[in-house]
Design a protein around this motif. Structure first.
Motif, PDB file in Angstrom:
ATOM      1  N   TRP A 243      29.975  38.086  29.849  1.00 21.12           N
ATOM      2  CA  TRP A 243      30.173  36.695  30.266  1.00 21.12           C
ATOM      3  C   TRP A 243      29.028  36.249  31.172  1.00 21.12           C
ATOM      4  N   MET A 244      28.716  37.055  32.179  1.00 21.19           N
ATOM      5  CA  MET A 244      27.653  36.691  33.109  1.00 21.19           C
ATOM      6  C   MET A 244      26.304  36.626  32.380  1.00 21.19           C
ATOM      7  N   LEU A 245      26.083  37.558  31.478  1.00 19.56           N
ATOM      8  CA  LEU A 245      24.828  37.566  30.731  1.00 19.56           C
ATOM      9  C   LEU A 245      24.707  36.330  29.842  1.00 19.56           C
ATOM     10  N   GLU A 246      25.806  35.911  29.220  1.00 15.81           N
ATOM     11  CA  GLU A 246      25.798  34.684  28.414  1.00 15.81           C
ATOM     12  C   GLU A 246      25.526  33.457  29.281  1.00 15.81           C
ATOM     13  N   CYS A 247      26.078  33.453  30.481  1.00 15.35           N
ATOM     14  CA  CYS A 247      25.808  32.352  31.413  1.00 15.35           C
ATOM     15  C   CYS A 247      24.314  32.278  31.703  1.00 15.35           C
ATOM     16  N   CYS A 248      23.688  33.431  31.883  1.00 10.90           N
ATOM     17  CA  CYS A 248      22.241  33.481  32.129  1.00 10.90           C
ATOM     18  C   CYS A 248      21.454  32.963  30.926  1.00 10.90           C
TER      19      CYS A 248
END
Length: 105
Positions: free
Chosen positions: A82-87
């Motif tokens: 999730w955090m990586l997709e946000c990035c």
């Protein structure tokens, strides 16, 4: 850490309070730096998102029970993806696809 390909912090992250579980110290430190760049915060009293390592997916029910026992009923337990997709997207993406509960079935 590489520079972000978008303007930071991201406005939609300003009320996002993240905690990590199950990561080694080095990885956790790096992830926390990313969260700071995105505009997220760390505060153990007001957690909105608990990002757990894949090896902890098996402990999902236990982790969820611990949170509920401590009155953290609205915390989203999510995958690091999730955090990586946000990035990658430069915005706070919908957590629904990254909920560990759904990946653990």
């Amino acid at each position: 850490l590489l520079p972000m390909p978008f303007k930071t912090p991201i406005k939609s992250f300003e009320n996002t309070v993240i905690k990590f579980r199950g990561f080694d110290k080095n990885d956790k430190d790096n992830y926390e730096e990313i969260v700071k760049l995105l505009g997220g915060k760390f505060d153990s009293d007001n957690v909105t998102h608990l990002i757990i390592s894949e090896k902890n997916y098996i402990n999902y029910e236990k982790i969820k029970s611990e949170l509920e026992k401590n009155h953290y009923n609205n915390v989203k337990i999510i995958a690091l993806d999730w955090m990586l997709e946000c990035c990658l997207n430069g915005c706070r993406v919908d957590e629904e696809l990254y909920l560990v509960e759904k990946r653990n079935k």
